[in-house]
Design an enzyme around this catalytic site. Structure first.
Site, mmCIF file in Angstrom:
data_model
loop_
_atom_site.group_PDB
_atom_site.id
_atom_site.type_symbol
_atom_site.label_atom_id
_atom_site.label_comp_id
_atom_site.label_asym_id
_atom_site.label_seq_id
_atom_site.Cartn_x
_atom_site.Cartn_y
_atom_site.Cartn_z
ATOM 1 N N LYS A 22 -2.523 -4.814 2.485
ATOM 2 C CA LYS A 22 -3.289 -3.492 3.429
ATOM 3 C C LYS A 22 -4.638 -4.411 3.692
ATOM 4 O O LYS A 22 -5.038 -4.035 5.111
ATOM 5 C CB LYS A 22 -3.829 -2.521 2.118
ATOM 6 C CG LYS A 22 -4.302 -1.171 3.391
ATOM 7 C CD LYS A 22 -4.354 0.212 2.955
ATOM 8 C CE LYS A 22 -4.727 0.005 1.242
ATOM 9 N NZ LYS A 22 -6.557 0.558 1.434
ATOM 10 N N GLN A 176 -16.307 -4.807 2.301
ATOM 11 C CA GLN A 176 -15.991 -3.775 3.672
ATOM 12 C C GLN A 176 -17.036 -3.507 4.087
ATOM 13 O O GLN A 176 -17.111 -3.925 5.190
ATOM 14 C CB GLN A 176 -15.172 -2.279 3.385
ATOM 15 C CG GLN A 176 -14.430 -2.276 2.894
ATOM 16 C CD GLN A 176 -13.753 -0.888 2.505
ATOM 17 O OE1 GLN A 176 -14.597 -0.093 2.449
ATOM 18 N NE2 GLN A 176 -12.807 0.365 2.248
ATOM 19 N N ASP A 321 -9.625 -2.150 -7.010
ATOM 20 C CA ASP A 321 -8.724 -0.750 -6.706
ATOM 21 C C ASP A 321 -7.464 -0.907 -7.987
ATOM 22 O O ASP A 321 -6.423 0.042 -7.588
ATOM 23 C CB ASP A 321 -7.439 -1.731 -5.464
ATOM 24 C CG ASP A 321 -8.743 -1.363 -3.932
ATOM 25 O OD1 ASP A 321 -9.243 -1.150 -4.505
ATOM 26 O OD2 ASP A 321 -8.224 -2.110 -3.176
HETATM 27 C C1 S3P Z 1 -11.969 -3.597 0.708
HETATM 28 C C2 S3P Z 1 -12.253 -3.631 0.004
HETATM 29 C C3 S3P Z 1 -12.601 -3.125 -1.182
HETATM 30 C C4 S3P Z 1 -11.274 -1.993 -1.627
HETATM 31 C C5 S3P Z 1 -10.693 -2.002 -0.567
HETATM 32 C C6 S3P Z 1 -10.690 -2.242 0.518
HETATM 33 C C7 S3P Z 1 -11.250 -4.351 1.686
HETATM 34 O O1 S3P Z 1 -13.633 -1.897 -1.248
HETATM 35 O O2 S3P Z 1 -11.521 -1.550 -2.873
HETATM 36 O O3 S3P Z 1 -9.194 -0.785 -1.057
HETATM 37 O O4 S3P Z 1 -9.933 -4.339 2.244
HETATM 38 O O5 S3P Z 1 -12.585 -4.781 2.252
HETATM 39 P P1 S3P Z 1 -15.251 -1.841 -0.877
HETATM 40 O O6 S3P Z 1 -15.608 -3.321 0.054
HETATM 41 O O7 S3P Z 1 -15.531 -1.232 -0.577
HETATM 42 O O8 S3P Z 1 -15.669 -2.674 -2.297
#
Ligand code: S3P
Length: 450
Positions: A22, A176, A321
């Site tokens: 994803k 993120q 996750d």
């Molecule tokens: C993700 C980062 C994680 C993760 C999310 C996907 C990403 O979140 O929990 O499912 O693709 O960068 P955070 O950046 O808030 O930790």
């Protein structure tokens, strides 16, 4: 409303692959759309979250053609037409659905545009904190208004601007946030630096490298120079280790089981789940067979009597996750498992500390809730229960796995949400539940990119 009904299984012998990653599918849609030409993305995750990001890029001028699709879900192979960093104003507000990754990464690139745009999402996404990106993007010169009922929450109105580079010391370990700032940094003239408090998944940095955009990583300090235009390239998305994690736990906790997951992403910023299950007693071999850009390989796991473990603070961002399903493994293990330093779970698709604790308790587990985690005294027999996913895909899937070990029937209600990350989960669940031992039974026709 859709639901899962699950009963205990007595064996698990299977070989299959899980849908595309994803995190990488979001990034492929975004970077492909920013690149300077056509890019073919294979094994794209045809989930609602990633399709929303693909449609967002289309609304910004980066159209795509579907080359292959999974019936009833969406595209698995597509050609994206990159716009050489020149996006056009969207005709209407952009729907990010349930996806924090989609909204936060898109906000990063929209901050550097010469137009105003709006991003909105569902009720869950509209309750998640956006201050973590509006603050750094604001420091870069954009103006992001949070229009939600809840302070600091979506919808976002983004008044793009000519951005200036910053050095940002991130208060939370979030890939993120890091990615939003680095993407915005591409639209500056100068060097943008993010300092992370702990290592987070590095898919943005690796994918930028695939698109010939150089970044520099020194420990937890990551920099990018603006003005680089991503070179179009083709990208094959590995299977999602976070989706594999559900079956890895099921196999790990069932002595005598054997499971082979093929062609899954083995990026070291995502594989702490494997270390944890090994520590708990599962026998595991993981073999990387392609290390170009993103490591990809097979995982073979054999079940055992598990014992509890303590999750280390530095492991938490790597397996954030997977914590719902790790908690299920902990309930099935002998002894105590401690999960702390994981307050971030409270701002995921649901408050995953509360939703995990409530559901495990309803199944008879001995679990104590903390502000930043939980402690599980494993080994009590689990019994079937009538549970809610609360609209959270990972809660729905984690408790489907718990149901495979519970006496009687476990009902998980409100399960349509699994389509945000794992189209086809219910097919794999039903193949496992019916104890089919023919590996072909576990391969959905268009998910089996061998
Ligand atoms: C993700 C980062 C994680 C993760 C999310 C996907 C990403 O979140 O929990 O499912 O693709 O960068 P955070 O950046 O808030 O930790």
């Amino acid at each position: 409303m859709s639901e899962f009904r699950v009963k205990a299984i007595s064996k698990l012998h299977a070989e299959f692959s899980v849908p595309g990653d994803k995190s990488m599918s979001h990034r492929a849609a975004i970077l492909g759309g920013l690149s300077n030409g056509p890019c073919v993305i294979s094994n794209f995750l045809p989930s609602e979250d990633c399709i929303n990001t693909l449609n967002a890029m289309k609304a910004l001028g980066a159209r795509h053609e579907v080359l292959e699709e999974l019936k009833d879900y969406g595209p698995t192979k597509l050609r994206l037409h990159g716009q050489s960093m020149k996006l056009s104003p969207p005709a209407e507000p952009i729907d990010c659905g349930n996806s924090g990754t989609g909204m936060r990464l898109l906000a990063g690139l929209l901050a550097g545009q010469s137009f105003t745009s709006e991003l909105f999402g569902d009720a869950s996404l509209s309750s998640r904190p956006m201050g973590r990106i509006t603050i750094p993007l604001g420091q870069m010169g954009a103006n992001l208004e949070t229009l939600g009922k809840n302070p600091g929450c979506a919808p976002l109105r983004i008044h793009g601007a000519t951005l200036k580079p910053i050095t940002y010391d991130m208060p939370v370990a979030s890939a993120q946030v890091k990615s939003a700032v680095l993407l915005a940094g591409l639209f500056t003239e100068g060097k943008t630096t993010v300092i992370q408090p702990a290592e987070t998944r590095d898919h943005t940095e690796r994918m930028l490298a695939s698109f010939q955009v150089s970044t520099r990583t020194e420990g937890n300090v990551i920099s990018v120079h603006g003005g680089q235009i991503p070179e179009s390239c083709d990208f094959e998305v590995p299977g999602d280790i976070s989706s594999a994690a559900f079956w890895l736990v099921a196999a790990a906790a069932l002595p005598g089981s054997r499971l082979l997951i093929k062609n899954v992403g083995l990026n070291p910023t995502r594989t702490a789940i494997l270390k944890v299950l090994s520590r708990m007693g599962a026998h595991m071999i993981d073999i990387v067979h392609n290390n170009h850009g993103e490591p990809i390989g097979n995982i073979e796991i054999h079940g055992a009597e598990l014992t509890g473990t303590t999750i280390l603070p530095e492991e938490v961002p790597n397996l954030i996750d997977e914590i719902p399903v790790i908690a299920v493994a902990a309930a099935l293990a002998k002894g105590r498992t401690v999960i702390r330093n994981a307050r971030e779970l409270r701002v995921k698709e649901t408050d995953r500390i509360t939703t995990v604790v409530d559901n495990l308790r309803a199944m008879g587990a001995d679990i104590t809730e903390f502000d930043d985690g939980m402690e599980i005294q494993g080994g009590l027999p689990l019994h079937g229960a009538d549970l809610d996913s609360y609209g959270d895909h990972r809660i729905a899937m984690a408790f489907a796995i718990a149901g495979l070990f519970a006496a009687g029937e476990t009902i998980i209600r409100n399960t349509a949400c699994v389509n945000t990350s794992y189209p086809g989960f219910s097919h794999h669940l039903s193949a496992i539940r019916h104890e089919r031992s023919d590996p072909a039974d576990f391969i959905l026709p268009t998910l089996s990119k061998e």
